[in-house]
Motif scaffolding. Structure first.
Motif, PDB file in Angstrom:
ATOM      1  N   SER A   1      11.032  23.600 123.855  1.00 35.87           N
ATOM      2  CA  SER A   1      11.536  23.535 125.323  1.00 35.87           C
ATOM      3  C   SER A   1      10.196  23.750 126.142  1.00 35.87           C
ATOM      4  CB  SER A   1      12.725  24.490 125.617  1.00 35.87           C
ATOM      5  OG  SER A   1      12.326  25.921 125.402  1.00 35.87           O
ATOM      6  N   HIS A   2       9.253  24.676 125.657  1.00 35.05           N
ATOM      7  CA  HIS A   2       8.058  24.989 126.384  1.00 35.05           C
ATOM      8  C   HIS A   2       7.098  25.888 125.655  1.00 35.05           C
ATOM      9  CE1 HIS A   2      10.901  28.523 127.240  1.00 35.05           C
ATOM     10  NE2 HIS A   2       9.681  28.974 127.564  1.00 35.05           N
ATOM     11  N   PHE A   3       5.930  26.098 126.285  1.00 32.31           N
ATOM     12  CA  PHE A   3       5.033  26.959 125.328  1.00 32.31           C
ATOM     13  C   PHE A   3       4.960  28.369 125.572  1.00 32.31           C
ATOM     14  CE2 PHE A   3       0.781  28.185 123.972  1.00 32.31           C
ATOM     15  CZ  PHE A   3       0.680  27.490 122.676  1.00 32.31           C
TER      16      PHE A   3
ATOM     17  N   THR B   1       3.071  20.516 126.819  1.00 35.53           N
ATOM     18  CA  THR B   1       3.394  21.431 125.524  1.00 35.53           C
ATOM     19  C   THR B   1       2.542  21.041 124.204  1.00 35.53           C
ATOM     20  OG1 THR B   1       5.556  22.173 126.393  1.00 35.53           O
ATOM     21  CG2 THR B   1       5.212  22.641 124.123  1.00 35.53           C
ATOM     22  N   GLY B   2       2.650  19.645 124.031  1.00 39.29           N
ATOM     23  CA  GLY B   2       2.057  19.119 122.873  1.00 39.29           C
ATOM     24  C   GLY B   2       0.513  19.258 122.931  1.00 39.29           C
ATOM     25  N   ASN B   3       0.001  19.371 124.261  1.00 39.32           N
ATOM     26  CA  ASN B   3      -1.453  19.480 124.204  1.00 39.32           C
ATOM     27  C   ASN B   3      -1.959  21.039 123.976  1.00 39.32           C
ATOM     28  OD1 ASN B   3      -1.958  16.916 125.190  1.00 39.32           O
ATOM     29  ND2 ASN B   3      -2.006  17.585 127.347  1.00 39.32           N
ATOM     30  N   LEU B   4      -0.951  22.174 124.378  1.00 40.96           N
ATOM     31  CA  LEU B   4      -1.048  23.491 124.135  1.00 40.96           C
ATOM     32  C   LEU B   4      -0.910  23.699 122.716  1.00 40.96           C
ATOM     33  CD1 LEU B   4       0.489  24.586 127.195  1.00 40.96           C
ATOM     34  CD2 LEU B   4      -1.867  25.003 126.671  1.00 40.96           C
TER      35      LEU B   4
ATOM     36  N   THR C   1      -2.008  21.785 119.956  1.00 35.66           N
ATOM     37  CA  THR C   1      -2.959  21.332 119.284  1.00 35.66           C
ATOM     38  C   THR C   1      -3.997  22.316 119.832  1.00 35.66           C
ATOM     39  OG1 THR C   1      -2.372  19.109 119.425  1.00 35.66           O
ATOM     40  CG2 THR C   1      -4.723  19.417 119.283  1.00 35.66           C
ATOM     41  N   LEU C   2      -4.257  22.881 121.002  1.00 36.99           N
ATOM     42  CA  LEU C   2      -5.322  23.475 121.434  1.00 36.99           C
ATOM     43  C   LEU C   2      -5.191  24.853 120.921  1.00 36.99           C
ATOM     44  CD1 LEU C   2      -7.688  24.146 123.519  1.00 36.99           C
ATOM     45  CD2 LEU C   2      -5.859  24.904 124.986  1.00 36.99           C
ATOM     46  N   LYS C   3      -4.041  25.648 120.796  1.00 32.95           N
ATOM     47  CA  LYS C   3      -4.198  26.707 120.444  1.00 32.95           C
ATOM     48  C   LYS C   3      -3.743  27.281 119.099  1.00 32.95           C
ATOM     49  CE  LYS C   3      -3.874  30.064 122.643  1.00 32.95           C
ATOM     50  NZ  LYS C   3      -4.910  30.944 123.046  1.00 32.95           N
ATOM     51  N   PHE C   4      -3.121  26.043 118.318  1.00 27.46           N
ATOM     52  CA  PHE C   4      -2.804  26.334 116.869  1.00 27.46           C
ATOM     53  C   PHE C   4      -3.365  25.293 115.942  1.00 27.46           C
ATOM     54  CE2 PHE C   4       0.907  28.335 119.126  1.00 27.46           C
ATOM     55  CZ  PHE C   4       0.760  29.339 118.574  1.00 27.46           C
ATOM     56  N   GLY C   5      -4.174  24.321 116.586  1.00 30.05           N
ATOM     57  CA  GLY C   5      -4.541  23.250 115.695  1.00 30.05           C
ATOM     58  C   GLY C   5      -3.868  22.263 115.076  1.00 30.05           C
ATOM     59  N   ILE C   6      -2.580  22.225 115.709  1.00 34.99           N
ATOM     60  CA  ILE C   6      -1.435  21.166 115.069  1.00 34.99           C
ATOM     61  C   ILE C   6      -1.896  19.848 115.635  1.00 34.99           C
ATOM     62  CG2 ILE C   6       0.952  20.403 115.365  1.00 34.99           C
ATOM     63  CD1 ILE C   6       0.505  23.215 114.601  1.00 34.99           C
ATOM     64  N   ASP C   7      -2.074  19.074 114.401  1.00 35.50           N
ATOM     65  CA  ASP C   7      -2.415  17.865 114.230  1.00 35.50           C
ATOM     66  C   ASP C   7      -1.624  16.739 115.206  1.00 35.50           C
ATOM     67  OD1 ASP C   7      -2.789  14.990 113.529  1.00 35.50           O
ATOM     68  OD2 ASP C   7      -3.841  15.643 111.792  1.00 35.50           O
ATOM     69  N   PRO C   8      -1.839  16.084 116.265  1.00 34.70           N
ATOM     70  CA  PRO C   8      -1.139  15.301 117.013  1.00 34.70           C
ATOM     71  C   PRO C   8      -0.212  14.270 116.230  1.00 34.70           C
ATOM     72  CG  PRO C   8      -3.448  15.271 117.921  1.00 34.70           C
ATOM     73  CD  PRO C   8      -3.245  16.096 116.447  1.00 34.70           C
ATOM     74  N   ARG C   9      -0.478  14.135 115.002  1.00 36.58           N
ATOM     75  CA  ARG C   9       0.312  13.271 114.347  1.00 36.58           C
ATOM     76  C   ARG C   9       1.833  13.837 113.841  1.00 36.58           C
ATOM     77  NH1 ARG C   9      -3.672  11.403 109.506  1.00 36.58           N
ATOM     78  NH2 ARG C   9      -4.240  13.770 109.831  1.00 36.58           N
TER      79      ARG C   9
ATOM     80  N   GLU D   1      -9.313  27.062 129.432  1.00 38.01           N
ATOM     81  CA  GLU D   1      -9.071  26.003 128.643  1.00 38.01           C
ATOM     82  C   GLU D   1      -7.365  25.605 128.489  1.00 38.01           C
ATOM     83  OE1 GLU D   1     -11.489  24.364 124.750  1.00 38.01           O
ATOM     84  OE2 GLU D   1      -9.901  26.077 124.414  1.00 38.01           O
ATOM     85  N   VAL D   2      -6.692  26.678 128.511  1.00 37.08           N
ATOM     86  CA  VAL D   2      -5.186  26.524 128.563  1.00 37.08           C
ATOM     87  C   VAL D   2      -4.758  25.785 129.965  1.00 37.08           C
ATOM     88  CG1 VAL D   2      -3.097  27.728 128.659  1.00 37.08           C
ATOM     89  CG2 VAL D   2      -4.800  28.298 126.995  1.00 37.08           C
ATOM     90  N   VAL D   3      -5.333  26.416 130.885  1.00 36.59           N
ATOM     91  CA  VAL D   3      -5.058  25.869 132.276  1.00 36.59           C
ATOM     92  C   VAL D   3      -5.315  24.198 132.414  1.00 36.59           C
ATOM     93  CG1 VAL D   3      -5.662  25.881 134.818  1.00 36.59           C
ATOM     94  CG2 VAL D   3      -5.115  28.086 133.556  1.00 36.59           C
ATOM     95  N   ASP D   4      -6.513  23.938 131.820  1.00 38.05           N
ATOM     96  CA  ASP D   4      -6.964  22.611 131.999  1.00 38.05           C
ATOM     97  C   ASP D   4      -5.971  21.946 130.924  1.00 38.05           C
ATOM     98  OD1 ASP D   4      -9.488  23.006 133.450  1.00 38.05           O
ATOM     99  OD2 ASP D   4     -10.405  23.132 131.594  1.00 38.05           O
ATOM    100  N   ALA D   5      -5.326  22.304 129.668  1.00 43.56           N
ATOM    101  CA  ALA D   5      -4.443  21.455 129.185  1.00 43.56           C
ATOM    102  C   ALA D   5      -2.953  21.400 130.060  1.00 43.56           C
ATOM    103  CB  ALA D   5      -4.311  22.172 127.945  1.00 43.56           C
ATOM    104  N   CYS D   6      -2.993  22.015 130.880  1.00 42.85           N
ATOM    105  CA  CYS D   6      -1.702  22.018 131.508  1.00 42.85           C
ATOM    106  C   CYS D   6      -1.573  20.731 132.643  1.00 42.85           C
ATOM    107  CB  CYS D   6      -1.409  23.374 132.355  1.00 42.85           C
ATOM    108  SG  CYS D   6      -0.896  24.697 131.365  1.00 42.85           S
ATOM    109  N   GLU D   7      -2.815  20.321 132.922  1.00 39.49           N
ATOM    110  CA  GLU D   7      -3.129  19.392 133.830  1.00 39.49           C
ATOM    111  C   GLU D   7      -2.431  19.413 135.160  1.00 39.49           C
ATOM    112  OE1 GLU D   7      -1.908  15.927 131.464  1.00 39.49           O
ATOM    113  OE2 GLU D   7      -3.707  16.003 130.162  1.00 39.49           O
ATOM    114  N   ILE D   8      -2.565  20.526 135.870  1.00 41.43           N
ATOM    115  CA  ILE D   8      -1.830  20.879 137.115  1.00 41.43           C
ATOM    116  C   ILE D   8      -2.694  20.084 138.279  1.00 41.43           C
ATOM    117  CG2 ILE D   8      -1.039  22.548 138.692  1.00 41.43           C
ATOM    118  CD1 ILE D   8      -0.771  24.356 136.317  1.00 41.43           C
ATOM    119  N   GLU D   9      -2.286  19.130 138.911  1.00 41.21           N
ATOM    120  CA  GLU D   9      -3.021  18.321 139.796  1.00 41.21           C
ATOM    121  C   GLU D   9      -3.846  19.382 140.877  1.00 41.21           C
ATOM    122  OE1 GLU D   9      -4.426  14.851 141.132  1.00 41.21           O
ATOM    123  OE2 GLU D   9      -3.231  15.237 139.331  1.00 41.21           O
TER     124      GLU D   9
END
Length: 555
Positions: free
Chosen positions: A73-75, A115-118, A120-128, A329-337
């Motif tokens: 549901s969320h990060f 959430t997917g961006n985070l 990958t960023l925090k845990f190195g989860i492969d986007p696949r 880096e986390v804030v950047d991944a959130c893409e807040i306009e």
């Protein structure tokens, strides 16, 4: 060896490198973790004898060979807990030798793009391993004819299977609530709404995807609603989020403009006058007025900082102090306009404003001593006259017995006393809550004299205030959400194991009110227990009438 505790200093060299996407070198040993509990499993009938299950926020449990789809549901850690780089691999591969087989990689985690961006960023989860959903879009997640995941964006529920629509949860960046629907000709179709963590607002109740479930003119019913019950307590009737943000912003506007006589003295006491310290400063520049600290989790609370920044037109800096991660880096991944043009890398601000906001770890704003350390260790006292820290949390606001409300009726672990006096008193209190929103002004935390401000008389340049800003729904908001949606079964998801009877009592009251509001109007499905009991209950006609007059516009 003990890990070194993060310091109060803002230093770039303490920021860890991004996680690698390379596969792990080994798979975890088979552990004795618990199986996924029923609370975190959504099951859909396929035929009269077969069903298919998906999970929500269930990552801290043993692998289930039957579970192919995991929604997140969320990060926030209490929802993604258990995820690691190895988590995906142990559910897809039998051996490290299989890692090179590209055909075996498949999505496991379904979530928003943020959430997917985070992950990958925090845990190195492969986007696949990640399937990203857009908000307010209908997806088919699996087909019953093949009995396998089949993720696809669709315009309608055209074939038998499981479908989902993700809506904004008004919680943290990327958070969603999920409407799951199944379509089957050989079994009953189901409609489940999973709320994850959410902050109810009027727009959410009136969302186009929920329109057919909205009372009093609903044409359909939600079989189950998994409800975020973090603040399911009659005491937790804190103000609306927008009001708290507006008042926080107004506080700094009034302090900066000096247009409210006595406010500076109220906040900081009878100390020095403005600008007097700049003469003793080592800096050649005059000191700026305020360093504003806004506490936050890894993500969340950003709206408060944005509201202040917009009001006083000042930049925002993301601090890594007391953190083991790279928050910028986390804030950047959130893409807040808004952050794209207002986040800066200079922690002292720029020439555009006499203030700057620092987004800091909640630990920094937990106590005045921590604020003092942050102010001192980074030598901010050489650049700013004063520092105000905001501790945003819904726990900072609660009614008490002096208000005359009798909480024991709602918070008791005993079944509700349905005598006329007790029942009408409880209904009267809920009715008053529905028709009267909780007021708030910034003067309240200033006057509060809470424990967080102990010792403040010793300094006249630092203050810390608790603001009732929350990203979970208040009791009043939960009440509106339940009263205006046609729900067959409510399933509490927070604190349900600690106080199940209290949860049940709140739900019984809500169902009684829904019955009062329904009157003789037919609904597709109702709680038969409540409706059967209702004629035997002596409800005050005035209370009945008031609840029937309640509309979503009263929200």
């Amino acid at each position: 060896m003990l890990k070194k505790e993060p310091s109060f200093k803002n230093r770039e060299d303490q920021v860890p490198a991004p996680k690698s996407l390379a596969p792990p070198k080994s798979l975890p040993n088979k552990s004795k973790r618990k199986p996924i509990p029923e609370l975190k499993t959504l099951t859909f009938p396929v035929t009269g004898t077969h069903s298919y299950s998906i999970s929500m926020d269930a990552f801290n449990y043993s692998p289930d060979p039957e579970m192919e789809i995991y929604f997140l549901s969320h990060f926030h850690a209490d929802h993604y807990g258990g995820i690691s780089k190895k988590w995906c691999y142990e559910r897809v591969f039998e051996s490290v030798d299989d890692f090179k087989d590209e055909s075996m990689y498949r999505p496991l985690i379904y979530c928003s793009k943020t959430t997917g961006n985070l992950l990958t960023l925090k845990f190195g989860i492969d986007p696949r391993f990640i399937e990203s959903l857009e908000f307010d879009v209908l997806y088919r997640v699996m087909r019953f004819d093949s009995m396998s995941p089949a993720f696809e964006k669709v315009s309608e529920m055209d074939i038998e299977g499981i479908y989902v629509t993700m809506m904004e949860a008004n919680h943290c960046p990327g958070s969603g609530i999920f409407l799951f629907e199944s379509k089957s000709t050989m079994a009953s179709s189901k409609k489940y709404l999973h709320c994850g963590d959410f902050r109810v607002n009027k727009q959410m109740i009136q969302h186009k995807s929920l329109e057919r479930f909205t009372l009093p003119n609903s044409t359909d019913v939600l079989d189950k609603v998994y409800l975020d019950t973090t603040y399911l307590s009659f005491q937790r009737r804190f103000p609306k989020q927008d009001l708290v943000c507006s008042e926080a912003a107004q506080l700094f506007h009034d302090l900066c403009q000096g247009n409210k006589p006595g406010l500076m003295t109220e906040c900081f006491g009878l100390g020095r006058q403005s600008r007097i310290t700049e003469f003793g400063s080592k800096s050649s520049k005059p000191k700026k007025k305020f360093l504003i600290l806004v506490g936050k989790y890894i993500i969340g609370k950003e709206r408060l900082a944005i509201a202040i920044s917009k009001k006083i037109n000042c930049p925002i800096y993301v601090s890594n102090a007391k953190s083991r991660g790279n928050h910028a880096e986390v804030v950047d991944a959130c893409e807040i306009e808004y952050f794209k043009d207002h986040i800066i890398k200079n922690d002292l601000g720029d020439d555009s404003s006499d203030c700057i906001i620092h987004l800091v770890s909640m630990e920094v704003v937990e106590a005045l001593e921590n604020v003092s350390n942050y102010f001192k260790h980074n030598k901010y006292h050489e650049h700013f006259e004063r520092c105000i820290a905001l501790r945003p949390t819904g726990w900072s606001h609660a009614y008490d017995e002096s208000t005359g409300f009798r909480f024991e009726q709602f918070e008791s672990t005993d079944p509700i006393n349905t005598s006329a006096e007790n029942l009408n008193n409880g209904l009267s209190q809920i009715c008053e809550t529905c028709f009267n929103d909780t007021p708030f002004s910034y003067q309240i935390p200033i006057d509060a004299k809470k424990a967080f401000n102990k010792g403040q008389s010793k300094r006249n340049d630092l203050r810390i205030y608790s603001f009732p800003y929350s990203e979970h729904s208040s009791y009043r908001e939960l009440t509106y959400f339940v009263l205006f949606l046609n729900i067959d079964q409510i399933i509490p998801t927070v604190n349900q194991d600690k106080c199940p009877k209290i949860m049940e009592n709140h739900i019984v009251y809500w169902n009684i009110i829904k019955a009062l509001r329904a009157g003789s109007r037919p609904t597709p499905k109702t709680n038969s227990m409540t409706y059967d009991k209702l004629p035997c209950l002596s409800i005050d006609p005035h209370i009945r009438e008031k609840f029937q007059q309640l509309t979503i516009d009263n929200f």
